[in-house]
Design an enzyme around this catalytic site. Structure first.
Site, PDB file in Angstrom:
ATOM      1  N   THR A 131      -3.110  31.008 -11.867  1.00 18.32           N
ATOM      2  CA  THR A 131      -2.067  31.924 -12.346  1.00 18.32           C
ATOM      3  C   THR A 131      -1.132  31.246 -13.348  1.00 18.32           C
ATOM      4  OG1 THR A 131      -2.125  33.154 -10.280  1.00 18.32           O
ATOM      5  CG2 THR A 131      -0.140  33.362 -11.582  1.00 18.32           C
ATOM      6  N   SER A 171      -8.986  30.585  -9.385  1.00 13.73           N
ATOM      7  CA  SER A 171      -9.473  29.748  -8.289  1.00 13.73           C
ATOM      8  C   SER A 171     -10.396  30.514  -7.341  1.00 13.73           C
ATOM      9  CB  SER A 171      -8.311  29.105  -7.530  1.00 13.73           C
ATOM     10  OG  SER A 171      -7.730  29.998  -6.628  1.00 13.73           O
ATOM     11  N   THR A 211      -3.676  29.525  -6.636  1.00 12.98           N
ATOM     12  CA  THR A 211      -3.180  29.375  -5.272  1.00 12.98           C
ATOM     13  C   THR A 211      -4.168  29.865  -4.215  1.00 12.98           C
ATOM     14  OG1 THR A 211      -2.075  31.523  -5.390  1.00 12.98           O
ATOM     15  CG2 THR A 211      -0.786  29.584  -6.018  1.00 12.98           C
ATOM     16  N   ASP A 212      -5.080  30.764  -4.611  1.00  9.14           N
ATOM     17  CA  ASP A 212      -5.920  31.403  -3.589  1.00  9.14           C
ATOM     18  C   ASP A 212      -6.831  30.422  -2.853  1.00  9.14           C
ATOM     19  OD1 ASP A 212      -5.082  34.099  -3.598  1.00  9.14           O
ATOM     20  OD2 ASP A 212      -6.085  34.398  -5.512  1.00  9.14           O
TER      21      ASP A 212
END
Lengths: 161, 161, 161, 161
Positions: B11, B53, B82-83
Site C-alpha cells: 500500500t 503482498s 500489510t496483508d
C-alpha cells in the site's frame, strides 16, 4: 508501556494567520499527527507551553524539568523548537535522572503539508521506547545523547559533536 | 552505520490511475519520503519488486531472503504490504540470521495525502538502528518480534500475540 | 483563445524558509498549479515580479500596466497579493482598455497545503474567458468590477461596495 | 444570486478504504472544498446519490433532471463522474430548460491530495454564475455546450467536438 508527551511549541505547531500573513501558535497538532500515523501506543499528551524556542526562558525550562520529574511515566517525549533544543536538553540533563527523555521537533510546520514532523514523531516514539535512561535529541532519523549534538543552523541539520 | 532498504511494494507505494480509476504500482516513493522527512541517515534503497503482498509467492519471498543475506549491511528495512507481512517475517526468520531486519508498511498510500507511511518509516528506521539481530514487524509505532504479532484485519491494526 | 498570466507574487507564491523560519518568495507555483488542476487552456505564464503587495510601488504597477497593454492576448490574469489588489486594479483601470484583465490571489500560500489558490485560479480562468473587457477582482468565487470591491481585512474577505 | 449544487458522486468524492484497499464512497467533500477555497458564494449543497457514473441508470438521471426542474434556483452545479458526464448532460438537455446547469467532476479523488477537483469546482462556480441558460460540461478549465464535447478516455481529457 505508557509514554508521556510534553508539548512546548516550536515549528512543529506553527500555523499561518491568513488575516495578517504571519506565523503563530494556536493548538498543538500532536493528537492529529498520532491519529494520522495510526499510532497505537499508549500515549498521553500534555501541553506545557506553546512558544518559539528562541523565546524560551530558564523559567520555562524549569517547568519542563519539573514536569519530567513529576510524571508517573519514565519514558517521555518533549516536542520543542529546534533553535534551542540542545540547550534545553543540557538543562534537563542536570535535573532529570532515571528516565528516558527524548526531545524532537520539525524544520517545517506540520500544517504546511511537507513536514518532517510526522517522520520525526515516528522515530522519536521508537527511540523513547527502547533507549536506556538519559536525555536525547532525535532529529533527521538520528538520535544523539544530549552532550554529543549541535544544530548546524547554516544547513538546518543536527550533527554529532 | 549504513542501512539498507528493500522495497517490495504494498500500500505504501500504490498510486491512483486517473485514466481508469484503479490503484496500481509505478515507482517507489521511498526516496521522496526520506527527503520529506529530512532524513540524514546513510540509507541505500533498492527495489526488489513492486507488488501487492496478497500476490507474493514463495519465490518472491526467497528473493527477499536472498537479498537480506547477500547485503553488505546488517541493518535492513523491508517495505511490504500489510496483508502478508507477518508471513514474510516468518519466512525470513528461518533464513536470515545475524542481522536486524525490520518489515514495515502502510494502511494508506503515501500519495493519498493522509498516509501513516511517513510515521511508520520514521519509527522503523529508529528501530532498525537499535534493535539486536532478529526479524521484526514495525507498525503503528510499535515493534514486534516476528513470532509475536498478527494483523487484525477487522480493525486494520497489528496486535501482540 | 489564448490567455496570458502575469505573476507578481503575493501570498499565492510564499514559501517557508526552514533555515530561519520566515516566509519568502522563490519561484512561482503557477505552472505546478495548472498541471495539478489538469488545466488544458492555452495559457502562457510570465513572472513580472515576486513581491508582497504591501511593497508594491507605483513603478511596479506601471510595469504591470505596460505588460497588459503590450501583450498580444486580450484576456489577462494577474496573480497579486490581496492587501493592495484593489489599488492595482484601480491603477490598471485608467491605463488598460479593450482587454479583460482579472486580478486574483490567495489568503493561504499554495505550498501550505490548504490553499484557496487552486480554487481562485480555477474561477479566475473561467471569468477571464467570458467577461467583457474591463478590470476585475476575482476572489472567494466571486468576481467584482474594479470599482465595486474592497478587502475587509478584519475577516479576510472581498466584499462588494 | 443563489447557486444550487447537486452531488451525485464520481471520482470527486471517492475515498480509500484502508481495511480492504478498495475505493468507495462515504460522504461528499463539497462543503469541505468550499471552505478550503474560502468560497463566499451563496451555495446550497444537496446530495442526490453517491455513485460511480458507470453505474448510473436512466432512473438516476431522471432524479437529477427532476431535481434541476424542481429547484428554486436557476443556476445549478452538478458534480458527476467523468465517464458518463456527457451522457447525463445530453439527458438533461432535453428535460431542463430556462436554467444554467453546469456538470463538473474530477480525474483524481479530492482526498488523494493532488486533486483537480478544487480547480474544477472554482471554474465551474464561475461559469454557472455567468453563462446563459443551457446545459454545460466544465472540465480542465474549459466549458463546453453539452452537444459539443466528448471525453477522450485515452488521455483523460474533455475535448471539443
Amino acid at each position: 508501556m505508557k509514554i508521556r508527551v510534553f508539548v512546548t511549541g516550536g515549528t512543529f505547531d506553527k500555523e499561518y494567520n491568513e488575516l495578517n500573513g504571519t506565523l503563530y501558535f494556536k493548538d498543538t497538532h500532536l493528537a492529529e499527527m498520532l491519529r494520522l500515523g495510526r499510532c497505537r501506543l499508549d500515549v498521553e499528551v500534555r501541553t506545557l507551553m506553546m512558544i518559539d524556542s528562541l523565546d524560551m526562558t530558564e523559567a520555562d525550562r524549569m517547568i519542563i524539568a519539573d514536569n519530567c520529574r513529576a510524571a508517573a511515566e519514565d519514558r517521555i517525549l518533549v516536542t520543542h523548537g529546534t533553535d534551542t533544543m540542545v540547550e534545553t536538553a543540557a538543562f534537563l540533563a542536570g535535573r532529570v535522572s532515571g528516565k528516558t527523555v527524548v526531545l524532537t521537533g520539525a524544520m517545517i510546520p506540520y500544517k504546511f503539508g511537507s513536514s518532517d514532523g510526522l517522520f520525526n514523531l515516528g522515530s522519536s516514539l521508537a527511540f523513547v521506547q527502547i533507549l536506556p535512561p538519559g536525555i536525547y535529541v532525535s532529529m533527521n532519523g538520528k538520535c544523539f545523547a544530549w552532550d554529543r549534538v549541535k544544530k548546524d543552523k547554516r544547513i538546518g541539520e543536527f550533527v554529532e559533536l
